[in-house]
Design an enzyme around this catalytic site. Structure first.
Site, short mmCIF file in Angstrom:
data_model
loop_
_atom_site.label_atom_id
_atom_site.label_comp_id
_atom_site.label_asym_id
_atom_site.label_seq_id
_atom_site.Cartn_x
_atom_site.Cartn_y
_atom_site.Cartn_z
N LEU A 283 17.02 -49.61 15.69
CA LEU A 283 15.82 -49.81 14.87
C LEU A 283 15.38 -51.26 14.81
O LEU A 283 14.31 -51.56 14.29
CB LEU A 283 16.06 -49.25 13.46
CG LEU A 283 16.19 -47.73 13.40
CD1 LEU A 283 16.92 -47.31 12.14
CD2 LEU A 283 14.83 -47.05 13.46
N ALA B 217 21.24 -41.99 10.43
CA ALA B 217 21.86 -40.69 10.10
C ALA B 217 23.30 -40.58 10.59
O ALA B 217 23.90 -39.52 10.48
CB ALA B 217 21.02 -39.56 10.69
N GLU C 147 25.91 -36.52 16.84
CA GLU C 147 26.20 -35.31 17.63
C GLU C 147 27.31 -34.50 16.96
O GLU C 147 27.26 -33.28 16.89
CB GLU C 147 26.59 -35.70 19.06
CG GLU C 147 25.38 -36.09 19.89
CD GLU C 147 25.70 -36.89 21.16
OE1 GLU C 147 24.74 -37.24 21.85
OE2 GLU C 147 26.89 -37.19 21.42
N ILE D 138 24.83 -42.43 3.54
CA ILE D 138 23.73 -41.72 2.86
C ILE D 138 22.88 -40.95 3.87
O ILE D 138 22.52 -39.79 3.64
CB ILE D 138 22.87 -42.74 2.06
CG1 ILE D 138 23.71 -43.37 0.94
CG2 ILE D 138 21.63 -42.06 1.49
CD1 ILE D 138 23.05 -44.56 0.24
N ASN E 103 16.00 -44.61 5.80
CA ASN E 103 17.29 -44.84 5.12
C ASN E 103 18.07 -46.01 5.71
O ASN E 103 18.78 -46.71 4.98
CB ASN E 103 18.13 -43.56 5.20
CG ASN E 103 19.59 -43.82 4.97
OD1 ASN E 103 20.03 -44.03 3.84
ND2 ASN E 103 20.38 -43.88 6.05
N TYR F 279 19.59 -59.97 0.83
CA TYR F 279 19.53 -58.49 0.90
C TYR F 279 18.57 -57.96 -0.16
O TYR F 279 17.70 -57.12 0.13
CB TYR F 279 20.93 -57.91 0.72
CG TYR F 279 20.95 -56.41 0.50
CD1 TYR F 279 20.68 -55.52 1.54
CD2 TYR F 279 21.23 -55.87 -0.76
CE1 TYR F 279 20.69 -54.15 1.33
CE2 TYR F 279 21.24 -54.50 -0.98
CZ TYR F 279 20.97 -53.64 0.07
OH TYR F 279 20.98 -52.28 -0.13
N VAL G 9 26.98 -47.06 -4.06
CA VAL G 9 27.30 -45.76 -3.46
C VAL G 9 28.51 -45.95 -2.57
O VAL G 9 28.55 -46.90 -1.78
CB VAL G 9 26.13 -45.23 -2.59
CG1 VAL G 9 26.39 -43.79 -2.18
CG2 VAL G 9 24.79 -45.38 -3.30
O1 NJP Z 1 25.09 -47.65 4.61
P1 NJP Z 1 26.03 -47.44 5.89
P2 NJP Z 1 24.64 -46.62 3.46
N1 NJP Z 1 19.51 -49.32 14.32
O2 NJP Z 1 26.39 -48.81 6.31
C1 NJP Z 1 22.18 -47.50 10.41
C2 NJP Z 1 20.98 -48.46 0.85
N2 NJP Z 1 21.89 -48.71 -0.25
O3 NJP Z 1 24.61 -45.24 3.93
O4 NJP Z 1 23.33 -47.75 14.12
C3 NJP Z 1 19.73 -48.06 13.92
O5 NJP Z 1 27.10 -46.47 5.60
C4 NJP Z 1 23.65 -47.24 10.72
O6 NJP Z 1 23.77 -46.61 11.98
P3 NJP Z 1 24.48 -47.28 13.30
C5 NJP Z 1 21.19 -49.38 2.04
O7 NJP Z 1 20.55 -50.62 1.88
C6 NJP Z 1 23.23 -48.51 -0.16
O8 NJP Z 1 25.41 -46.94 2.24
O9 NJP Z 1 25.17 -46.12 13.92
N3 NJP Z 1 20.43 -47.74 12.84
C7 NJP Z 1 24.03 -46.27 9.63
O10 NJP Z 1 23.70 -44.95 9.99
C8 NJP Z 1 20.58 -48.57 3.16
O11 NJP Z 1 19.19 -48.78 3.24
C9 NJP Z 1 24.06 -48.81 -1.24
O12 NJP Z 1 25.36 -48.38 12.83
C10 NJP Z 1 20.96 -48.74 12.13
C11 NJP Z 1 23.16 -46.71 8.46
O13 NJP Z 1 22.11 -47.54 8.99
C12 NJP Z 1 20.85 -47.12 2.74
O14 NJP Z 1 21.18 -47.16 1.35
C13 NJP Z 1 23.52 -49.31 -2.40
C14 NJP Z 1 20.78 -50.08 12.47
C15 NJP Z 1 23.95 -47.53 7.45
O15 NJP Z 1 25.02 -46.80 6.97
C16 NJP Z 1 21.99 -46.47 3.48
O16 NJP Z 1 23.18 -47.20 3.22
C17 NJP Z 1 22.16 -49.51 -2.47
C18 NJP Z 1 20.02 -50.36 13.63
N4 NJP Z 1 19.81 -51.61 14.08
C19 NJP Z 1 21.35 -49.21 -1.41
N5 NJP Z 1 21.44 -50.85 11.56
C20 NJP Z 1 25.53 -48.63 -1.20
N6 NJP Z 1 26.10 -47.97 -0.20
O17 NJP Z 1 26.20 -49.09 -2.15
C21 NJP Z 1 22.01 -50.01 10.69
O18 NJP Z 1 21.65 -50.02 -3.60
N7 NJP Z 1 21.72 -48.73 11.02
#
Ligand code: NJP
Length: 251
Positions: A62, A10, A40, A14, A88, A157, A192
């Site tokens: 995660l 979050a 926050e 997205i 997400n 991926y 996106v």
């Molecule tokens: O990605 P991004 P989107 N532990 O990189 C978190 C799918 N999707 O919003 O930990 C906890 O801006 C990370 O948080 P942080 C895509 O596969 C996208 O575009 O603070 N959290 C951040 O909040 C994904 O499933 C597109 O770095 C972890 C978030 O994940 C979803 O949409 C196209 C983490 C990623 O934010 C959201 O993508 C599509 C961890 N170990 C599908 N690792 C697209 N954007 O084009 C990562 O087909 N996060």
């Protein structure tokens, strides 16, 4: 309204847009990610905007199961449990099968597949022990989970997202066999415009920018609208998968 939703990832993109939309709709949203400071900030923005719900930031890596289990236990103590789970969080490394690094593949499996599965299991447990029969588990999937993409960089991926397709449909079947009315949905976006490509295309900013400049992309808010649409469907309606691409996207 008033229900508790968990939104993983979050902090940006997205997940941040989904968390904001659910808070606007009056839900109590636990938003988790590693960069809790960003959540926050978002929580403060939601509060100043006067939204009727609340956003509760939670720091969680995660890729670490203990972190996930502690989060569910904290949610149980503080908010009774989870009514809606939005899986997400996800990431992509550009690591072709013929030359990729095992560590990058493992990272994608850990977050895109394992964390989603652990959160699903724990969310279901939480719903079941409180007799929540109208819960919902929504997986943010990808168009890459439905067809093989032409770029070798994306193959691993896509494999993780094919897993999300299988897991969502398998979950739907298990929920029916368990005789609950809890629903399972996957939302599969095309491109996106978020930080996604910049963060994960091996930090090649030109390549990432080119992805977003080539066409008019979906916005994170478009996906958030799909989430609120899915959640507002009448209780007898089970939406399996929502596929959404930018109009100009070909593959
Ligand atoms: O990605 P991004 P989107 N532990 O990189 C978190 C799918 N999707 O919003 O930990 C906890 O801006 C990370 O948080 P942080 C895509 O596969 C996208 O575009 O603070 N959290 C951040 O909040 C994904 O499933 C597109 O770095 C972890 C978030 O994940 C979803 O949409 C196209 C983490 C990623 O934010 C959201 O993508 C599509 C961890 N170990 C599908 N690792 C697209 N954007 O084009 C990562 O087909 N996060």
């Amino acid at each position: 309204k008033g229900r508790v939703a968990l939104v993983t990832g979050a902090s940006v993109g997205i997940g941040a847009a989904v968390a904001r939309a659910l808070v606007q709709h009056g839900m109590r949203v636990v938003g988790c990610a590693r960069s809790v400071d960003k959540i926050e900030k978002l929580a403060a923005e939601c509060q100043s905007a006067g939204y009727s719900g609340t956003l509760i930031p939670y720091k969680c890596d995660l890729s670490n199961e203990e972190d996930i289990l502690s989060m569910f236990s904290a949610i149980k103590t503080l908010h009774q449990g989870v009514d809606v789970c939005i899986n997400n969080a996800g990431l992509a490394h550009s690591e072709p099968l013929l030359s990729g690094k095992t560590e990058s593949w493992r990272n994608m499996i850990d977050v895109n597949v394992l964390a989603l599965s652990i959160c699903t299991r724990e969310a279901y447990k939480s719903m079941k022990e409180r007799n929540v029969d109208d819960g919902h588990i929504i997986n943010i999937n990808s168009m890459g989970g439905h067809r093989v993409v032409p770029s070798a960089d994306e193959h691993f991926y896509c494999a993780t997202k094919y897993a999300v397709t299988a897991l969502t449909e398998g979950l739907r079947q298990e929920l029916r066999e368990a005789k609950t009315h809890i629903r399972a949905t996957s939302i599969s976006p095309g491109i996106v415009e978020t930080e996604f490509a910049f963060r994960h295309h091996d930090s090649d900013p030109e390549k990432a920018a080119a992805v977003y400049e080539s066409i008019k992309c979906l916005k994170a808010e478009d996906i958030a609208s799909a989430v609120t649409y899915v959640l507002s469907a009448p209780p007898h309606v089970q939406i399996g998968d929502v596929q959404m691409r930018p109009v100009e996207q070909v593959s």
